[in-house]
Write an enzyme that holds these catalytic residues in place. Sequence first.
Site, mmCIF file in Angstrom:
data_model
loop_
_atom_site.group_PDB
_atom_site.id
_atom_site.type_symbol
_atom_site.label_atom_id
_atom_site.label_comp_id
_atom_site.label_asym_id
_atom_site.label_seq_id
_atom_site.Cartn_x
_atom_site.Cartn_y
_atom_site.Cartn_z
ATOM 1 N N GLU A 38 -3.292 -4.893 -0.866
ATOM 2 C CA GLU A 38 -2.815 -5.517 0.366
ATOM 3 C C GLU A 38 -2.085 -4.534 1.293
ATOM 4 O OE1 GLU A 38 -2.004 -9.829 -1.839
ATOM 5 O OE2 GLU A 38 -0.321 -8.644 -1.096
ATOM 6 N N PRO A 39 -2.743 -3.482 1.748
ATOM 7 C CA PRO A 39 -2.076 -2.532 2.646
ATOM 8 C C PRO A 39 -1.929 -3.088 4.054
ATOM 9 C CG PRO A 39 -4.380 -1.945 2.430
ATOM 10 C CD PRO A 39 -4.149 -3.120 1.501
ATOM 11 N N GLY A 40 -0.885 -2.680 4.725
ATOM 12 C CA GLY A 40 -0.697 -3.055 6.121
ATOM 13 C C GLY A 40 -0.273 -1.848 6.935
ATOM 14 N N ARG A 41 0.944 -1.372 6.658
ATOM 15 C CA ARG A 41 1.503 -0.239 7.384
ATOM 16 C C ARG A 41 0.560 0.959 7.409
ATOM 17 N NH1 ARG A 41 7.001 0.869 7.756
ATOM 18 N NH2 ARG A 41 7.357 -0.612 6.046
ATOM 19 N N CYS A 93 21.115 -4.776 26.239
ATOM 20 C CA CYS A 93 22.582 -4.709 26.175
ATOM 21 C C CYS A 93 23.084 -4.718 24.733
ATOM 22 C CB CYS A 93 23.204 -5.844 26.980
ATOM 23 S SG CYS A 93 22.671 -7.484 26.477
ATOM 24 N N GLY A 130 0.852 -1.190 0.000
ATOM 25 C CA GLY A 130 0.000 0.000 0.000
ATOM 26 C C GLY A 130 0.882 1.231 0.000
ATOM 27 N N TYR A 185 4.537 -2.959 12.455
ATOM 28 C CA TYR A 185 5.867 -3.549 12.652
ATOM 29 C C TYR A 185 6.459 -3.160 14.002
ATOM 30 C CZ TYR A 185 5.012 -4.314 7.761
ATOM 31 O OH TYR A 185 4.420 -4.685 6.579
ATOM 32 N N ARG A 204 12.137 -1.367 14.932
ATOM 33 C CA ARG A 204 12.360 -0.604 13.704
ATOM 34 C C ARG A 204 13.536 0.376 13.778
ATOM 35 N NH1 ARG A 204 9.509 2.600 11.212
ATOM 36 N NH2 ARG A 204 9.943 1.824 9.128
ATOM 37 N N TYR A 240 16.121 -0.772 10.965
ATOM 38 C CA TYR A 240 16.056 0.034 9.749
ATOM 39 C C TYR A 240 16.616 1.444 9.928
ATOM 40 C CZ TYR A 240 12.513 -3.488 8.501
ATOM 41 O OH TYR A 240 11.844 -4.658 8.248
#
Length: 405
Positions: free
Chosen positions: A259-262, A329, A225, A358, A298, A302
């Site tokens: 198919e969107p998710g975020r 740690c 998406g 996520y 994340r 990333y």
Amino acid sequence: MFNYEELFQTYKTPFYLYDFDKIKQAFLNYKEAFKGRKSLICYALKANSNLSILSLLANLGSGADCVSIGEIQRALKAGIKPYKIVFSGVGKSAFEIEQALKLNILFLNVESFMELKTIETIAQSLGIKARISIRINPNIDAKTHPYISTGLKENKFGVEEKEALEMFLWAKKSAFLEPVSVHFHIGSQLLDLDPITEASQKVAKIAKSLIALGIDLRFFDVGGGIGVSYENEETIKLYDYAQGILNSLQGLDLTIICEPGRSIVAESGELITQVLYEKKAQNKRFVIVDAGMNDFLRPSLYHAKHAIRVITPCGGREISPCDVVGPVCESSDTFLKDANLPELEPGDKLAIEKVGAYGSSMASQYNSRPKLLELALEDHKIRVIRKREALEDLWRLEIEGLEGV
């Protein structure tokens, strides 16, 4: 204005908090964007697979994009119908394929010739015809983070056009395969419209050639998406995204699957944490909080940047740059570098923003830290949608190994 202080009287940090009204509106925006055309919005469970979120979306008519049998079972448990579930992923096991076929889901997105033959063998053993789609790799740069770019020829996903044609023809001849869709997915967190439009046009041409060969396609499955503005980036307008796909399908009577998710859940979520300590080292200011990279990966994985908001009133305190870090740690256990925040004291509460996607779905028990409590805000009421793990949950599945030792 939401009263956080009442929340803190009942629930200890850290925890996830989701605004269900935002999730609902984000999903309805997708339905509106594709209004007037046969379409199915299949929410990508990988973004956040909490059952209460899935149930909310199921009640709005959502389908599901799943990449494991666990996600399929979650979708079903939440009330999503089997005929609205697509099964994607480059490495489906024979067990997962068999289970998906027995559940009679909408179709499986196939990513290699070997997988196609495996599906055929399993379908034959079950005495059924398996509905399949083939994921085409259009070799188009999504212009996103390399870890989530999936549409270039060097990526592991999908097959090239020539091999896709061979696979479709193989499936057409099989007594146990029914090719019903084409599929592509060039990457996540898309902020540029051109790559998705180009990919849609390219795969639409392939679809037309397949139909001309007598393959009875019924769906056009667009993975992913639109992206989310984490750092005030300019994002794609959903209307423009939809129109780019719709325009590529002129002359094709296919149901669009998106198919969107975020973009459905990211902006709904906050990770609420509290300050444990402040310290300085080599003129560097650190704010140490009780959430860690195991709770929200994340930023570490990333180098993603999520704004951090101070909830506790701090009027009059001096503001200066600091690194907001967790207790794990690892030096990579850092939520935000050089954040301009006021002087903070133990117990002050912070909100890490736009963590609905996520976040909890990528969480772990690293450093033997229990997974977090998750709360939903809906109709001005708070409810628990995932209990915080107890310490005993960390070793619950290992106790039998101690027997007889």
